[in-house]
Design a protein around this motif. Structure first.
Motif, short mmCIF file in Angstrom:
data_model
loop_
_atom_site.label_atom_id
_atom_site.label_comp_id
_atom_site.label_asym_id
_atom_site.label_seq_id
_atom_site.Cartn_x
_atom_site.Cartn_y
_atom_site.Cartn_z
N LEU A 22 0.79 -1.27 0.19
CA LEU A 22 -0.07 0.02 -0.04
C LEU A 22 0.82 1.26 -0.08
CD1 LEU A 22 -2.93 -0.89 2.59
CD2 LEU A 22 -3.07 -0.63 0.25
N ASN A 23 1.95 1.13 0.58
CA ASN A 23 2.82 2.08 0.71
C ASN A 23 4.29 1.79 0.91
OD1 ASN A 23 3.48 2.03 3.59
ND2 ASN A 23 1.49 3.24 3.72
N ASP A 24 5.21 2.48 0.90
CA ASP A 24 6.81 2.16 1.29
C ASP A 24 7.19 2.37 2.59
OD1 ASP A 24 9.12 1.22 0.30
OD2 ASP A 24 9.96 3.07 -0.31
N ARG A 25 6.38 1.95 3.38
CA ARG A 25 6.72 2.08 4.90
C ARG A 25 8.01 1.10 5.19
NH1 ARG A 25 6.26 5.73 8.67
NH2 ARG A 25 7.40 5.04 10.59
N ILE A 26 8.10 0.14 4.51
CA ILE A 26 9.21 -0.73 4.81
C ILE A 26 10.61 -0.04 4.55
CG2 ILE A 26 9.46 -1.84 2.18
CD1 ILE A 26 10.56 -3.47 5.64
N GLY A 27 10.43 0.92 3.20
CA GLY A 27 11.88 1.94 3.32
C GLY A 27 12.01 2.91 4.39
N CYS A 28 11.14 3.04 5.15
CA CYS A 28 11.70 4.02 6.48
C CYS A 28 12.10 2.76 7.62
CB CYS A 28 10.25 4.44 7.07
SG CYS A 28 9.59 5.61 6.00
N GLU A 29 11.43 1.67 7.67
CA GLU A 29 12.07 0.82 8.46
C GLU A 29 13.49 0.28 8.30
OE1 GLU A 29 11.39 -4.04 9.36
OE2 GLU A 29 9.53 -2.88 9.82
N THR A 30 13.52 -0.16 7.11
CA THR A 30 14.87 -0.63 6.68
C THR A 30 16.09 0.60 6.92
OG1 THR A 30 13.86 -2.12 4.87
CG2 THR A 30 16.24 -1.54 4.84
N TYR A 31 15.73 1.88 6.39
CA TYR A 31 16.71 2.79 6.63
C TYR A 31 17.02 2.94 8.12
CZ TYR A 31 19.04 7.31 5.94
OH TYR A 31 20.06 8.43 6.02
N ALA A 32 16.15 2.94 9.06
CA ALA A 32 16.28 3.33 10.31
C ALA A 32 17.00 2.11 11.20
CB ALA A 32 14.85 3.49 11.04
N LEU A 33 16.76 0.87 10.67
CA LEU A 33 17.40 -0.45 11.28
C LEU A 33 18.94 -0.24 10.72
CD1 LEU A 33 14.89 -3.23 10.84
CD2 LEU A 33 15.59 -1.83 13.21
N LYS A 34 19.28 0.18 9.58
CA LYS A 34 20.69 0.15 9.09
C LYS A 34 21.59 1.12 10.11
CE LYS A 34 20.03 -0.76 4.37
NZ LYS A 34 20.15 -0.08 2.90
N GLN A 35 21.09 2.25 10.88
CA GLN A 35 21.40 3.11 11.75
C GLN A 35 22.16 2.41 12.93
OE1 GLN A 35 21.64 6.11 10.29
NE2 GLN A 35 20.58 5.01 8.63
N ALA A 36 21.87 1.03 12.90
CA ALA A 36 22.49 0.37 14.15
C ALA A 36 24.08 0.38 13.79
CB ALA A 36 22.01 -1.17 14.36
N SER A 37 24.56 0.47 12.64
CA SER A 37 25.95 0.78 12.36
C SER A 37 26.67 1.95 12.92
CB SER A 37 26.18 0.77 10.81
OG SER A 37 25.75 1.87 10.46
N LYS A 38 25.92 2.93 13.38
CA LYS A 38 26.38 3.79 14.10
C LYS A 38 26.59 3.59 15.58
CE LYS A 38 24.28 7.26 10.92
NZ LYS A 38 23.50 8.55 10.84
#
Length: 315
Positions: A140-156
């Motif tokens: 329905l939308n690209d909410r997974i794009g927000c989730e995926t981007y946020a989870l990648k911030q664990a590298s910080k």
């Protein structure tokens, strides 16, 4: 948790206000991002403090995140402008995440972000799905794009955790159920799509709020958790319950007609199967949903007064 500070976007919203109330009861200090004096007053009434700003106040987001022990991101850019394309929502959300994680980087502090169980596709055999199930190919939308981007911030060096909310977050007379009841009251009838047999996922707002606080204590970094209660409620059952409490007729509408009258997004939303298992959240977070189930809440709970307020007076 004593004297730990939570900085939250969306702290005065439907779910955020419940998290705020429960968090303060557990001894946390809550600082909410507030866009208006009305929001200021609501946060104060909940026992929280506030800082003025919005999703574009990057300096405020960065500074408050650095000060806090925990950050919860609930605010949704789409809610502030329903006409914008979802690609713009993702762009805005990613910039918010950038600002927050700039304040958190290297701290190993907890950062909770909000997603939805609709990011995964339905099981081809109509069983339950889980957090590792294939993504929905036509979302329905690209909410997974927000989730995926946020989870990648664990590298910080940040403990990032995603909470996936059910399509139907309900309770306390609010959210989508209230919206659909309002649509029905205006139209003089309610309608589901085709035979209404598709099953969906629900969660009570209070249970969802408790899960956020459990994720602070027990969630694993880089993981997503489904916040779901029932997974076997059909669209027909939901609409018939709303029709009963509103004293309105309920009918079936072919998909093509539904898209023409409701719009494609809403027609697809109410006709999409979503059966998201809560097994991971129960096992890892110790979460046990315990509030009224959705049909009971519509017929005998918080939506009874909503229905009374929506019914047109007799001529």
């Amino acid at each position: 948790m004593a004297n730990q500070t939570i900085f939250m976007t969306g702290a005065n919203g439907y779910i955020g206000s419940r998290i705020t109330e429960f968090a303060i009861a557990e001894g946390y200090n809550v600082v909410g991002l507030s866009r208006s004096e009305t929001s200021d007053q609501k946060l104060k009434s909940l026992g929280a403090s506030f800082v003025r700003g919005d999703l574009f106040s990057y300096d405020v987001l960065r500074e408050q995140s650095a000060k806090a022990d925990i950050v919860i991101h609930l605010a949704d850019a789409l809610a502030q402008n329903m006409d914008q394309p979802y690609s713009k929502v993702v762009e805005i959300d990613n910039k918010v995440v950038d600002a927050i994680t700039d304040g958190l980087k290297g701290s190993n502090k907890t950062f909770l972000v909000t997603s939805g169980t609709l990011v995964t596709g339905a099981d081809p055999n109509h069983g339950e799905t889980n957090e590792t199930s294939p993504l929905w190919s036509e979302p329905l939308n690209d909410r997974i794009g927000c989730e995926t981007y946020a989870l990648k911030q664990a590298s910080k060096g940040i403990r990032v955790i995603a909470l996936r909310l059910a399509p139907y977050v309900y309770g306390r007379g609010g959210s989508g159920v209230r919206l659909f009841m309002s649509f029905g009251a205006q139209a003089g009838e309610l309608a589901y799509v085709d035979d209404g047999s598709v099953k969906t996922t629900t969660v009570h707002v209070d249970d969802a709020a408790r899960a956020y606080l459990l994720a602070i204590k027990k969630g694993r970094a880089g993981e997503a958790y489904n916040l779901s209660y029932e997974t076997d409620v059909s669209a027909k059952e939901l609409y018939e319950a709303m029709g009963k409490v509103l004293d309105l007729p309920v009918k079936s509408r072919p998909a093509a007609d539904a898209k023409a009258t409701m719009g494609e997004f809403l027609a697809r939303f109410i006709s999409t199967e979503n059966r998201a298992s809560n097994a991971k959240a129960k096992a890892e977070l110790g979460w046990e949903p315990r509030e009224k189930k959705i049909i009971d809440d519509i017929l005998n709970g918080s939506y009874v007064e909503v229905a009374k307020s929506l019914k047109k007076p007799a001529a």
